[in-house]
Design a protein around this motif. Structure first.
Motif, PDB file in Angstrom:
ATOM      1  N   UNK A 117       0.845  -1.200   0.000  1.00 28.85           N
ATOM      2  CA  UNK A 117       0.000   0.000   0.000  1.00 28.85           C
ATOM      3  C   UNK A 117       0.886   1.258   0.000  1.00 28.85           C
ATOM      4  N   UNK A 118       0.256   2.430   0.085  1.00 28.53           N
ATOM      5  CA  UNK A 118       1.008   3.688  -0.016  1.00 28.53           C
ATOM      6  C   UNK A 118       2.031   3.856   1.104  1.00 28.53           C
ATOM      7  N   UNK A 119       1.797   3.154   2.219  1.00 22.80           N
ATOM      8  CA  UNK A 119       2.755   3.229   3.332  1.00 22.80           C
ATOM      9  C   UNK A 119       3.719   2.044   3.341  1.00 22.80           C
ATOM     10  N   UNK A 171       7.115  -2.732 -11.896  1.00 22.69           N
ATOM     11  CA  UNK A 171       7.748  -2.425 -13.174  1.00 22.69           C
ATOM     12  C   UNK A 171       8.485  -1.092 -13.091  1.00 22.69           C
ATOM     13  N   UNK A 172       9.599  -1.062 -12.331  1.00 23.34           N
ATOM     14  CA  UNK A 172      10.340   0.201 -12.219  1.00 23.34           C
ATOM     15  C   UNK A 172      11.003   0.583 -13.540  1.00 23.34           C
ATOM     16  N   UNK A 173      11.188   1.885 -13.728  1.00 22.42           N
ATOM     17  CA  UNK A 173      12.003   2.368 -14.848  1.00 22.42           C
ATOM     18  C   UNK A 173      13.276   2.903 -14.226  1.00 22.42           C
ATOM     19  N   UNK A 174      14.322   2.081 -14.197  1.00 18.76           N
ATOM     20  CA  UNK A 174      15.537   2.472 -13.486  1.00 18.76           C
ATOM     21  C   UNK A 174      15.336   2.296 -11.984  1.00 18.76           C
ATOM     22  N   UNK A 175      16.267   2.893 -11.211  1.00 18.40           N
ATOM     23  CA  UNK A 175      16.192   2.747  -9.753  1.00 18.40           C
ATOM     24  C   UNK A 175      15.086   3.660  -9.211  1.00 18.40           C
ATOM     25  N   UNK A 176      14.024   3.077  -8.674  1.00 18.46           N
ATOM     26  CA  UNK A 176      12.926   3.858  -8.106  1.00 18.46           C
ATOM     27  C   UNK A 176      12.638   3.315  -6.708  1.00 18.46           C
ATOM     28  N   UNK A 177      12.923   4.133  -5.661  1.00 19.22           N
ATOM     29  CA  UNK A 177      12.790   3.670  -4.277  1.00 19.22           C
ATOM     30  C   UNK A 177      11.436   3.018  -3.971  1.00 19.22           C
ATOM     31  N   UNK A 178      10.370   3.476  -4.640  1.00 19.58           N
ATOM     32  CA  UNK A 178       9.081   2.891  -4.277  1.00 19.58           C
ATOM     33  C   UNK A 178       8.954   1.425  -4.718  1.00 19.58           C
ATOM     34  N   UNK A 179       9.891   0.956  -5.547  1.00 23.09           N
ATOM     35  CA  UNK A 179       9.884  -0.458  -5.928  1.00 23.09           C
ATOM     36  C   UNK A 179      10.983  -1.260  -5.221  1.00 23.09           C
ATOM     37  N   UNK A 180      11.486  -0.695  -4.106  1.00 20.81           N
ATOM     38  CA  UNK A 180      12.511  -1.413  -3.329  1.00 20.81           C
ATOM     39  C   UNK A 180      11.907  -2.644  -2.655  1.00 20.81           C
ATOM     40  N   UNK A 181      12.726  -3.666  -2.499  1.00 20.72           N
ATOM     41  CA  UNK A 181      12.283  -4.875  -1.790  1.00 20.72           C
ATOM     42  C   UNK A 181      12.479  -4.763  -0.277  1.00 20.72           C
ATOM     43  N   UNK A 182      13.065  -3.650   0.171  1.00 21.51           N
ATOM     44  CA  UNK A 182      13.351  -3.488   1.610  1.00 21.51           C
ATOM     45  C   UNK A 182      12.141  -3.710   2.518  1.00 21.51           C
ATOM     46  N   UNK A 183      10.963  -3.190   2.160  1.00 25.91           N
ATOM     47  CA  UNK A 183       9.822  -3.375   3.076  1.00 25.91           C
ATOM     48  C   UNK A 183       9.453  -4.844   3.326  1.00 25.91           C
ATOM     49  N   UNK A 184      10.011  -5.768   2.542  1.00 30.19           N
ATOM     50  CA  UNK A 184       9.656  -7.184   2.707  1.00 30.19           C
ATOM     51  C   UNK A 184      10.499  -7.887   3.768  1.00 30.19           C
TER      52      UNK A 184
END
Ligand code: ADP
Ligand code: MG
Length: 394
Positions: free
Chosen positions: A31-33, A67-80
């Protein structure tokens, strides 16, 4: 498809202290958070990882997210990381990249039984291009390869296909293996519920194999409009009207019964608090839109499903996100759960269908929940999956 070597054939001698590159599918909805709204895919990855760490392997996990275009923090796997650590019972380390010096260092520090999660492989465009240099860099991190990302096995990407060329052995994880086994045995004749709009060509090729095609959800109005019926302001894909007509003709020619709902629950706006009424599906009043299948359709769909042995369900029957329009989806979910109990094979594929079945608490009852929608459909079509072909034969 030939039987592939399974991770289960690897023993302690193969694994102890070895670096294993594991391609998993951790493409979960956030989600957004950045809270995980459905952890099905993380849970599905657990058995293979646990097996590997149980034999003292050093596990290097790679996945894409979105589907990131280049490095985009919102598609990081860190929250997992927290959820993955919790499910595995080990503290998962996170890398800031999927290749490069820092990653090499983290891998060298990994203890036997340790787990390192690489950052989103799709931060590099080379991933989807299956660039050999990129695949080599990924492969250089490890000694052997496990592909447990069945959901992306239909794509020849660097982490799903390319790496297998440089790592021996290259084997199927338990999830991949389970899917391959099921699709091998279960599919001669089957029935399909509601294949979604994204896959019109799949519907076409499946007409060769199915007995019954039930359509619900947002795609039905394209079929009604193609037949000249009034659809009000329902969702219609104008560019697919001809396709709908040709699918109906082909189904008829092949003796496949294609069932559309006879009635729908119509709403005066697309909202949870809309006014609603049941109307015939072939005559939706102006200004109204169909958002769920109606009670007569639930009855006729249920009766049709009673005649089947294998059912594949893709896509909810209505806008189940709004309680008012969730009845059709819930009724069909319950029907499938009931049929599963009677020995019918029920396969649920597709993100929203899986979410709908989980929402009503019936996921456990189904024979098979497919987190890999696209790959399942391509297997059903009889296509070879590059991510599977690249693995060693058993
Ligand atoms: P899946 O993710 O299971 O493959 P799809 O993405 O194809 O399923 O379709 C699910 C989406 O379609 C849901 O968000 C649902 O609200 C929407 N939907 C279902 N019925 C209708 C309808 N009658 N009108 C508009 N949208 C609909
Ligand atoms: Mg969807």
């Amino acid at each position: 498809m030939a039987t592939k070597k399974s991770v289960g054939s690897l023993t302690e001698a193969d694994l102890k202290g070895k670096r294993v590159f594991v391609r998993v599918d951790l493409n979960v909805p956030l989600d957004d958070n950045f809270n995980i709204t459905d952890d099905t895919r993380i849970r599905a990855a657990v058995p293979t990882i646990k097996y590997l760490i149980g034999y003292g392997a050093k596990v290097i996990l790679a996945s894409h997210l979105g589907r990131p275009k280049g490095v985009m923090p919102k598609f990081s796997l860190k929250p997992l990381v927290p959820r993955l650590s919790e499910l595995l019972g080990v503290e998962v380390k996170m890398a800031n990249d999927c290749i490069g010096e820092e990653v090499v260092k983290l891998v060298s520090e990994l203890p036997a039984g340790g787990v390192l999660l690489l950052e989103n492989v799709r931060f590099y465009k080379e991933e989807e291009k299956n660039d050999p240099d990129f695949a080599k860099k990924l492969a250089s991190l490890a000694d052997l390869y496990v592909n447990d990302a069945f959901g992306t096995a239909h794509r020849a990407h660097a982490s799903t296909e390319g790496v297998a060329k440089y790592l021996k052995p290259s084997v199927a994880g338990f999830l991949t293996q389970k899917y391959l086994a099921e699709f091998d045995t279960n599919f001669n004749r089957f029935s399909i519920l509601n294949l979604f709009n994204q896959y019109p060509t799949v519907i076409e090729s499946l007409l060769e194999k199915v007995d019954l095609l039930l359509l619900g959800g947002g795609m039905i109005f394209t079929f009604y409009k193609a037949q000249g019926h009034a659809v009000g302001s329902s969702l219609v894909e104008e560019d697919k009207l001809d396709l709908a007509t040709s699918l109906m003709e082909k189904a008829k020619a092949k003796g496949v019964s294609l069932l559309l709902p006879s009635d729908v629950v119509a709403a005066d706006k697309f909202a949870a608090d809309a006014n609603s009424k049941v109307v015939p599906a072939s005559g939706i009043p102006d200004g109204w839109m169909g958002l769920d299948i109606g009670p007569d359709s639930i009855k006729s769909f249920s009766e049709a499903l009673d005649t089947t042995k294998t059912i594949i369900w893709n896509g909810p029957m209505g806008v189940f996100e709004f309680d008012k329009f969730a009845a059709g989806t819930e009724a069909i979910a319950k029907k499938l759960a009931e049929l599963s109990g009677k020995g019918v094979t029920t396969i649920i594929g597709g993100g929203d269908s899986v979410a709908a079945v989980e929402k009503v608490g019936l996921a456990e009852k189904m024979s098979h929940i497919s987190t890999g929608g696209g790959a399942s459909l391509e297997l059903l079509e009889g296509k070879q999956l590059p991510g599977v072909l690249a693995l060693d034969d058993a």
